[in-house]
Design a protein around this motif. Sequence first.
Motif, PDB file in Angstrom:
ATOM      1  N   LEU A 131       0.835  -1.206  -0.003  1.00 40.24           N
ATOM      2  CA  LEU A 131       0.012  -0.070   0.000  1.00 40.24           C
ATOM      3  C   LEU A 131       0.674   1.381   0.066  1.00 40.24           C
ATOM      4  O   LEU A 131       0.648   2.261  -0.627  1.00 40.24           O
ATOM      5  CB  LEU A 131      -1.005   0.114   1.199  1.00 40.24           C
ATOM      6  N   MET A 132       1.946   1.278   0.643  1.00 41.50           N
ATOM      7  CA  MET A 132       2.691   2.511   0.756  1.00 41.50           C
ATOM      8  C   MET A 132       3.350   2.680  -0.531  1.00 41.50           C
ATOM      9  O   MET A 132       3.611   3.791  -0.935  1.00 41.50           O
ATOM     10  CB  MET A 132       4.077   2.114   1.855  1.00 41.50           C
ATOM     11  N   ASP A 133       3.875   1.526  -1.319  1.00 44.36           N
ATOM     12  CA  ASP A 133       4.284   1.643  -2.759  1.00 44.36           C
ATOM     13  C   ASP A 133       3.212   2.235  -3.512  1.00 44.36           C
ATOM     14  O   ASP A 133       3.470   3.126  -4.524  1.00 44.36           O
ATOM     15  CB  ASP A 133       4.761   0.215  -2.993  1.00 44.36           C
ATOM     16  N   VAL A 134       2.044   1.868  -3.433  1.00 46.85           N
ATOM     17  CA  VAL A 134       1.084   2.330  -4.387  1.00 46.85           C
ATOM     18  C   VAL A 134       0.728   3.754  -4.057  1.00 46.85           C
ATOM     19  O   VAL A 134       0.439   4.660  -4.928  1.00 46.85           O
ATOM     20  CB  VAL A 134      -0.243   1.593  -4.233  1.00 46.85           C
ATOM     21  N   THR A 135       0.756   4.116  -2.699  1.00 52.91           N
ATOM     22  CA  THR A 135       0.506   5.411  -2.325  1.00 52.91           C
ATOM     23  C   THR A 135       1.615   6.416  -2.869  1.00 52.91           C
ATOM     24  O   THR A 135       1.211   7.653  -3.319  1.00 52.91           O
ATOM     25  CB  THR A 135       0.382   5.511  -0.879  1.00 52.91           C
ATOM     26  N   THR A 136       2.998   5.782  -2.758  1.00 49.20           N
ATOM     27  CA  THR A 136       3.974   6.758  -3.248  1.00 49.20           C
ATOM     28  C   THR A 136       3.665   7.026  -4.782  1.00 49.20           C
ATOM     29  O   THR A 136       4.051   8.177  -5.208  1.00 49.20           O
ATOM     30  CB  THR A 136       5.320   5.871  -3.067  1.00 49.20           C
ATOM     31  N   ARG A 185       7.253  11.059 -19.584  1.00 51.15           N
ATOM     32  CA  ARG A 185       8.013   9.795 -19.923  1.00 51.15           C
ATOM     33  C   ARG A 185       9.374  10.246 -19.202  1.00 51.15           C
ATOM     34  O   ARG A 185       9.766   9.344 -18.523  1.00 51.15           O
ATOM     35  CB  ARG A 185       8.276   9.763 -21.242  1.00 51.15           C
ATOM     36  N   GLN A 186       9.829  11.550 -19.334  1.00 47.07           N
ATOM     37  CA  GLN A 186      11.159  11.831 -18.590  1.00 47.07           C
ATOM     38  C   GLN A 186      11.005  11.619 -17.182  1.00 47.07           C
ATOM     39  O   GLN A 186      11.933  11.124 -16.269  1.00 47.07           O
ATOM     40  CB  GLN A 186      11.802  13.104 -19.002  1.00 47.07           C
ATOM     41  N   SER A 187       9.793  12.019 -16.661  1.00 46.47           N
ATOM     42  CA  SER A 187       9.635  12.134 -15.103  1.00 46.47           C
ATOM     43  C   SER A 187       9.633  10.653 -14.583  1.00 46.47           C
ATOM     44  O   SER A 187      10.008  10.153 -13.492  1.00 46.47           O
ATOM     45  CB  SER A 187       8.340  12.732 -14.838  1.00 46.47           C
ATOM     46  N   ILE A 188       8.930   9.779 -15.379  1.00 46.62           N
ATOM     47  CA  ILE A 188       8.658   8.445 -15.146  1.00 46.62           C
ATOM     48  C   ILE A 188      10.033   7.614 -15.012  1.00 46.62           C
ATOM     49  O   ILE A 188      10.350   7.042 -14.185  1.00 46.62           O
ATOM     50  CB  ILE A 188       7.702   7.729 -15.915  1.00 46.62           C
ATOM     51  N   GLU A 189      10.791   7.894 -16.129  1.00 44.04           N
ATOM     52  CA  GLU A 189      12.123   7.156 -16.434  1.00 44.04           C
ATOM     53  C   GLU A 189      13.261   7.485 -15.387  1.00 44.04           C
ATOM     54  O   GLU A 189      14.182   6.754 -15.059  1.00 44.04           O
ATOM     55  CB  GLU A 189      12.871   7.425 -17.794  1.00 44.04           C
ATOM     56  N   SER A 190      13.060   8.815 -14.879  1.00 46.34           N
ATOM     57  CA  SER A 190      14.042   9.155 -13.708  1.00 46.34           C
ATOM     58  C   SER A 190      13.748   8.765 -12.442  1.00 46.34           C
ATOM     59  O   SER A 190      14.644   8.322 -11.542  1.00 46.34           O
ATOM     60  CB  SER A 190      13.997  10.657 -13.839  1.00 46.34           C
ATOM     61  N   THR A 191      12.456   8.779 -12.394  1.00 43.81           N
ATOM     62  CA  THR A 191      11.805   8.133 -10.743  1.00 43.81           C
ATOM     63  C   THR A 191      11.804   6.609 -10.828  1.00 43.81           C
ATOM     64  O   THR A 191      12.190   5.997  -9.811  1.00 43.81           O
ATOM     65  CB  THR A 191      10.580   8.633 -10.485  1.00 43.81           C
ATOM     66  N   TRP A 192      11.115   6.045 -11.676  1.00 39.55           N
ATOM     67  CA  TRP A 192      10.946   4.730 -11.898  1.00 39.55           C
ATOM     68  C   TRP A 192      11.621   4.022 -13.083  1.00 39.55           C
ATOM     69  O   TRP A 192      11.049   3.486 -13.967  1.00 39.55           O
ATOM     70  CB  TRP A 192       9.486   4.306 -11.916  1.00 39.55           C
ATOM     71  N   PRO A 193      12.809   3.959 -13.047  1.00 37.59           N
ATOM     72  CA  PRO A 193      13.671   3.444 -14.288  1.00 37.59           C
ATOM     73  C   PRO A 193      13.668   2.025 -14.711  1.00 37.59           C
ATOM     74  O   PRO A 193      13.430   1.884 -15.854  1.00 37.59           O
ATOM     75  CB  PRO A 193      15.083   3.685 -14.112  1.00 37.59           C
ATOM     76  N   ASP A 194      12.921   1.006 -13.829  1.00 37.46           N
ATOM     77  CA  ASP A 194      12.628  -0.299 -14.076  1.00 37.46           C
ATOM     78  C   ASP A 194      11.142  -0.512 -14.874  1.00 37.46           C
ATOM     79  O   ASP A 194      10.930  -1.481 -14.995  1.00 37.46           O
ATOM     80  CB  ASP A 194      12.803  -1.172 -12.947  1.00 37.46           C
ATOM     81  N   ASP A 195      10.441   0.533 -14.752  1.00 32.18           N
ATOM     82  CA  ASP A 195       9.027   0.359 -15.139  1.00 32.18           C
ATOM     83  C   ASP A 195       8.742   0.329 -16.492  1.00 32.18           C
ATOM     84  O   ASP A 195       9.741   1.163 -17.318  1.00 32.18           O
ATOM     85  CB  ASP A 195       8.078   1.314 -14.313  1.00 32.18           C
ATOM     86  N   GLY A 196       7.577  -0.118 -17.154  1.00 33.23           N
ATOM     87  CA  GLY A 196       7.479   0.087 -18.622  1.00 33.23           C
ATOM     88  C   GLY A 196       6.553   1.222 -18.737  1.00 33.23           C
ATOM     89  O   GLY A 196       5.909   1.858 -18.024  1.00 33.23           O
TER      90      GLY A 196
END
Length: 393
Positions: A131-136, A185-196
């Motif tokens: 839940l903490m992960d989803v909230t973040t 995309r740039q924001s996602i890739e810098s914060t969650w680099p392993d996500d699709g």
Amino acid sequence: MEATGRLIPLMLTEGQVQDGRSPPDMYANVNAGITVLADWIFDSDTVRDNLKAPGAIANIDPIPNRVKRPQFNRTYFRQRNQVERFFSKLKHVRAVATRSDKRDDNCLASVQLGSLRILLRTYDWMAKEALMDVTTRLVFAKKTAAAAAAFAHEKFKSLDQLTIERKGHQDLVSEADRETETLIRQSIESTWPDDGIVGEEHGRKHGTSGYDWVIDPIDGTANYVAGIPHWCVVLACTFERLPILGVIHDPNTDEVFSASKGQGAHVNGKPLMVAQCSALSDGSIATGTSGRSDNDEASSLVGAVLHGGGMYFRSASGALMLAYVAAGRLLGYIEDHMNSWDCFAALLMVAEAGGKHLPLDAQKALEDGTRLVAGAPGVYPQLVQIADDVYGG
């Protein structure tokens, strides 16, 4: 595992999982302990053999680093329910043993109950971690969508300077769409680099984490390029290809719709609830059509809604129309096909607001889209019937 004839203490202790907490270096051992104990619990033959052997318990020997840190998934809930059911059965065994003065069996059951209590507390700790992960991620999604909406809105103020292209019949794209998606995309890739990432304007990026972000940088582009202030930025996150959170940011009305799995849906912090109705005549039905739609089917859809006593509604932004369903402003929504970036965020909102929608095919919907029927429970069966009549069951 075979019964050892002696009691082997479990590596997990009450202190290690008290109040759902566990030190970071305990992740591997905690999860390994869960796996070994769960393997024993869910093996009916082992359970039966151990219950027959007085004073015996399975030899639990956790292997460090055997299991990765838990992630948000449906398996957790299913396993926890199994443990709870076994826990209840074991309490009954202990009660019977106590009445029968079968001390060995009672001792065995007490030890197993203690282990199960630890296991259940650890499962709850895992749920809190998930839940903490989803909230973040939801906080991140809101901030990212807000920045993207502000960027797109500045472009909206200078439409005469935009370069607009036609992707197909009634299908437009502007440089604002592409630049806004790039920003996200740039924001996602810098914060969650392993996500699709799955986006409307740019290519698919495959990740390794099990999470995928789904982006519609400007939903309602036809409105946007025409100067009509009815469009939004849409961002959803999926785990195992199904949505777990979604954000729809409308900078024209300063409304931010959001939802996360199991935590409800909100608009500007206020809870959403679908319409409490029982007839199509109680409101309007969103009828989604696009340049890809068959003209005869589109007219049949509108006719069916009118024939059923309802009124049709179309605003050229599927995400906002679905968000309005979640908010109870519209009764439902029907469309022959929607892409994931148009509907994933809002479908979660509808479900969390008490509505219903056609099940998503996890293997196809993320990349290929889906037929969409969603609405308030009181009219949902009628909406499904209309869709089946128009598009085929």
